[in-house]
Design a protein around this motif. Structure first.
Motif, PDB file in Angstrom:
ATOM      1  N   PRO A  55       0.841  -1.199   0.000  1.00 15.03           N
ATOM      2  CA  PRO A  55       0.000   0.000   0.000  1.00 15.03           C
ATOM      3  C   PRO A  55       0.880   1.254   0.000  1.00 15.03           C
ATOM      4  O   PRO A  55       2.012   1.205   0.486  1.00 15.03           O
ATOM      5  CB  PRO A  55      -0.786  -0.126   1.312  1.00 15.03           C
ATOM      6  CG  PRO A  55       0.016  -1.036   2.167  1.00 15.03           C
ATOM      7  CD  PRO A  55       0.796  -1.936   1.258  1.00 15.03           C
ATOM      8  N   THR A  81       0.472   4.110   1.638  1.00 17.33           N
ATOM      9  CA  THR A  81       0.688   4.666   2.988  1.00 17.33           C
ATOM     10  C   THR A  81       0.245   3.645   4.031  1.00 17.33           C
ATOM     11  O   THR A  81      -0.870   3.723   4.562  1.00 17.33           O
ATOM     12  CB  THR A  81      -0.113   5.980   3.175  1.00 17.33           C
ATOM     13  OG1 THR A  81      -1.465   5.710   2.796  1.00 17.33           O
ATOM     14  CG2 THR A  81       0.432   7.111   2.347  1.00 17.33           C
ATOM     15  N   PRO A  82       1.104   2.674   4.312  1.00 14.51           N
ATOM     16  CA  PRO A  82       0.717   1.629   5.274  1.00 14.51           C
ATOM     17  C   PRO A  82       0.628   2.180   6.695  1.00 14.51           C
ATOM     18  O   PRO A  82       1.328   3.125   7.045  1.00 14.51           O
ATOM     19  CB  PRO A  82       1.865   0.626   5.165  1.00 14.51           C
ATOM     20  CG  PRO A  82       3.036   1.439   4.711  1.00 14.51           C
ATOM     21  CD  PRO A  82       2.480   2.529   3.830  1.00 14.51           C
ATOM     22  N   ASP A  83      -0.228   1.558   7.487  1.00 13.06           N
ATOM     23  CA  ASP A  83      -0.267   1.886   8.916  1.00 13.06           C
ATOM     24  C   ASP A  83       0.940   1.265   9.615  1.00 13.06           C
ATOM     25  O   ASP A  83       1.491   1.828  10.548  1.00 13.06           O
ATOM     26  CB  ASP A  83      -1.537   1.314   9.563  1.00 13.06           C
ATOM     27  CG  ASP A  83      -2.787   2.072   9.138  1.00 13.06           C
ATOM     28  OD1 ASP A  83      -2.673   3.280   8.870  1.00 13.06           O
ATOM     29  OD2 ASP A  83      -3.851   1.437   9.059  1.00 13.06           O
ATOM     30  N   VAL A 135      -3.865  -7.810   8.352  1.00 16.72           N
ATOM     31  CA  VAL A 135      -4.821  -7.779   7.230  1.00 16.72           C
ATOM     32  C   VAL A 135      -6.195  -8.224   7.733  1.00 16.72           C
ATOM     33  O   VAL A 135      -7.216  -7.600   7.431  1.00 16.72           O
ATOM     34  CB  VAL A 135      -4.322  -8.687   6.066  1.00 16.72           C
ATOM     35  CG1 VAL A 135      -5.418  -8.906   5.030  1.00 16.72           C
ATOM     36  CG2 VAL A 135      -3.082  -8.073   5.416  1.00 16.72           C
ATOM     37  N   GLY A 139      -8.041  -5.509   9.322  1.00 18.60           N
ATOM     38  CA  GLY A 139      -8.305  -4.313   8.504  1.00 18.60           C
ATOM     39  C   GLY A 139      -7.247  -3.238   8.644  1.00 18.60           C
ATOM     40  O   GLY A 139      -7.501  -2.064   8.359  1.00 18.60           O
ATOM     41  N   SER A 165      -3.701  -1.634   7.371  1.00 22.48           N
ATOM     42  CA  SER A 165      -2.884  -1.744   6.158  1.00 22.48           C
ATOM     43  C   SER A 165      -1.418  -1.954   6.542  1.00 22.48           C
ATOM     44  O   SER A 165      -0.897  -1.332   7.471  1.00 22.48           O
ATOM     45  CB  SER A 165      -3.070  -0.535   5.247  1.00 22.48           C
ATOM     46  OG  SER A 165      -2.440   0.571   5.809  1.00 22.48           O
ATOM     47  N   VAL A 166      -0.773  -2.860   5.818  1.00 22.46           N
ATOM     48  CA  VAL A 166       0.571  -3.297   6.209  1.00 22.46           C
ATOM     49  C   VAL A 166       1.464  -3.423   4.982  1.00 22.46           C
ATOM     50  O   VAL A 166       0.993  -3.786   3.897  1.00 22.46           O
ATOM     51  CB  VAL A 166       0.484  -4.651   6.983  1.00 22.46           C
ATOM     52  CG1 VAL A 166      -0.251  -5.714   6.192  1.00 22.46           C
ATOM     53  CG2 VAL A 166       1.863  -5.179   7.369  1.00 22.46           C
ATOM     54  N   ALA A 167       2.738  -3.112   5.162  1.00 16.32           N
ATOM     55  CA  ALA A 167       3.749  -3.318   4.121  1.00 16.32           C
ATOM     56  C   ALA A 167       4.832  -4.199   4.714  1.00 16.32           C
ATOM     57  O   ALA A 167       5.419  -3.862   5.743  1.00 16.32           O
ATOM     58  CB  ALA A 167       4.352  -1.982   3.706  1.00 16.32           C
ATOM     59  N   PRO A 200       0.847  -8.338   1.153  1.00 13.34           N
ATOM     60  CA  PRO A 200       1.652  -7.272   0.535  1.00 13.34           C
ATOM     61  C   PRO A 200       3.109  -7.353   1.005  1.00 13.34           C
ATOM     62  O   PRO A 200       3.445  -6.852   2.080  1.00 13.34           O
ATOM     63  CB  PRO A 200       0.979  -5.987   1.019  1.00 13.34           C
ATOM     64  CG  PRO A 200       0.241  -6.390   2.262  1.00 13.34           C
ATOM     65  CD  PRO A 200      -0.032  -7.846   2.219  1.00 13.34           C
TER      66      PRO A 200
END
Ligand SMILES: Cc1cc2nc3c(=O)[nH]c(=O)nc-3n(C[C@H](O)[C@H](O)[C@H](O)COP(=O)(O)OP(=O)(O)OC[C@H]3O[C@@H](n4cnc5c(N)ncnc54)[C@H](O)[C@@H]3O)c2cc1C
Length: 441
Positions: A26, A28-30, A48, A51, A53-55, A213
């Motif tokens: 993503p 802008t991952p959290d 994930v 919910g 967002s992760v890189a 991701p």
């Protein structure tokens, strides 16, 4: 023993048997997760699922870390983790069963061999008694009040002629001789009720990474947590910002090659630096005429001038065996210094001693692992030396509410295992998600 060297380790030349399809990162991952081994995969799946967002940034060109399955002569063979230990508490067993994964229970019985002949029933009974006595003594010693001491000091003198073998085998599975292992930490893992996975442990983890991701070939060099969140820098200068980071790189790598700014608090740094490097390496044998029959049996080979501390025979019913290298043995260490071919010569010499050179006519050794020379593991697992037992728990606490650590080194009950790493990855991710998305649990 020198623990790293220049150049790719021998096992790194093999291709993974399963390559998952990965999702793009993503924008802008959290959360950033460093590493896509068991802990990183668990963390990413958990985030994930909640919910968030992760890189995931992974240094190698594959996922799975120290769980790595390759294809050798048409069979899936693990070059790292192979046993799903501690079935009742291993989250990867639970998850595998719920997914209908091809798990099989490890047999309880094994082979015995003494010198140049099969072990006699009374020898097998004496060996079993010695292992049992040692387990009970170490468990009692660990629970006893008082300062920590080497696990070796709890071994009773009454083990008799099998005492040496017991110490060697426990040293092997600990990753260091028992003199260097904490008694307080020692008996924390439940070895009973083990499983194997058809297609390999690494193949299983690769399936679990499907759709996550993950950016491969992305070694993290620095983590800046001077601001409100974190800025994670990958070799080549790319930067990923996030609210928090979960670092699953092995502690041996953390010691050597990830810079934190500002520096980590002293107690966290000492926890990381105090672990010893665990050494455990497979020589993978292809040996159709091996004297050992039956699928997935451990062979206990004793007596003689030298003996392998561990041998797993006929993996999944194939002609493949694991011969485990003994880094407490000066000759094995010397052989390993000359690389995989030195190991091959050493293994042949030891096996010829017990089974006769003629029996080795169809033996080949297609792979020798070198995790200790791998820049992304720098060893097989983290070992707690006497006095360092609180370190695992110490690393479970977040730093500055934005850096979490995870991985095998943090697991108290399943130390040194992929199951323990997975549990720690999920634990860290739950904690992070709870912090940045309260109420999503
Ligand atoms: C030969 C051998 C046999 C073993 N046998 C067993 C067994 O039978 N059963 C068992 O349960 N366990 C076994 N283990 C231990 C098990 O493999 C590990 O405990 C487990 O895989 C560790 O998982 P992890 O996620 O903590 O670390 P890893 O699997 O090492 O994952 C960490 C990930 O971080 C990546 N990484 C490292 N540095 C960076 C960086 N700077 N930037 C980005 N990414 C980075 C690595 O490439 C790796 O993918 C064995 C290990 C070895 C070596």
């Amino acid at each position: 023993m020198r623990e790293t060297r220049a150049g790719a380790p021998a096992h790194a030349h093999f291709r993974p048997s399963i390559v998952p399809r990965l999702a793009p990162l993503p924008e802008t991952p959290d959360v950033v997760v460093v590493g896509a081994g068991a802990a990183g995969i668990a963390a990413a799946r958990t985030l994930v699922g909640r919910g968030v967002s992760v890189a995931v940034l992974e240094a190698r060109s594959r996922v799975g870390g120290r769980a790595f399955t390759t294809d050798l002569r048409g069979h899936a063979i693990d070059l790292g983790a192979h046993w799903l230990h501690a079935g009742p508490i291993n989250p990867l067993v639970r998850l595998g069963l719920s997914r209908g994964e091809p798990l099989r229970r490890a047999p309880q019985d094994g082979h015995g061999w003494v010198g140049r002949r099969p072990a006699r029933p009374e020898e097998r009974r004496a060996a079993a008694r010695a292992f049992d006595l040692a387990d009970r003594a170490m468990t009692a010693g660990a629970a006893a009040p008082g300062p920590d001491r080497p696990a070796s000091s709890a071994l009773p003198a009454s083990l008799g002629p099998w005492g040496g073998r017991v110490a060697r085998v426990h040293g092997l599975v600990s990753g260091r001789p028992l003199e260097e292992v904490s008694l307080h930490d020692f008996p924390s893992m439940e070895y009973g009720d083990n499983f194997f996975m058809a297609g390999g442990y690494g193949g299983y983890l690769a399936r679990l990474a499907h759709g996550l991701p993950v950016a491969l070939d992305s070694p993290v060099e620095a983590i800046d947590w001077s601001g409100a969140g974190v800025r994670v820098t990958v070799a080549g200068g790319r930067c990923v910002s996030a609210l928090a980071v979960i670092v699953t790189a092995p502690v041996m790598v953390l010691r050597a090659s990830i810079a934190f700014a500002p520096a980590l608090p002293t107690e966290v740094r000492s926890a990381i630096d105090g672990f010893r490097t665990g050494l455990y390496e497979h020589a993978v044998l292809h040996w159709p005429s091996s004297p050992f029959r039956g699928r997935d049996r451990l062979a206990s080979i004793a007596g003689g001038r030298q003996s392998p501390p561990g041998l797993l025979a006929r993996i999944d019913g194939t002609p493949f065996h694991y011969y485990e290298l003994d880094y407490a043995d000066a000759e094995a260490v010397d052989a390993a210094r000359s690389g995989p071919d030195g190991v091959r010569r050493h293994v042949r010499a030891v096996l010829a001693h017990h089974f006769g050179a003629g029996r080795l006519h169809d033996l080949s050794i297609p792979a020798v692992s070198e995790w200790r020379h791998d820049p992304w593991s720098r060893g097989s697992w983290a070992v707690v030396p006497p006095g360092h037992a609180p370190a695992r728990q110490r690393l479970q606490a977040p730093v500055g509410e934005r850096i979490w650590f995870a991985g095998e080194a943090l697991s108290r009950l399943q130390w040194g295992t992929a199951g323990g790493a997975y549990e720690e990855g999920a634990r860290a991710a739950d904690a992070v998600a709870g912090r940045i998305r309260p109420g999503t649990g």
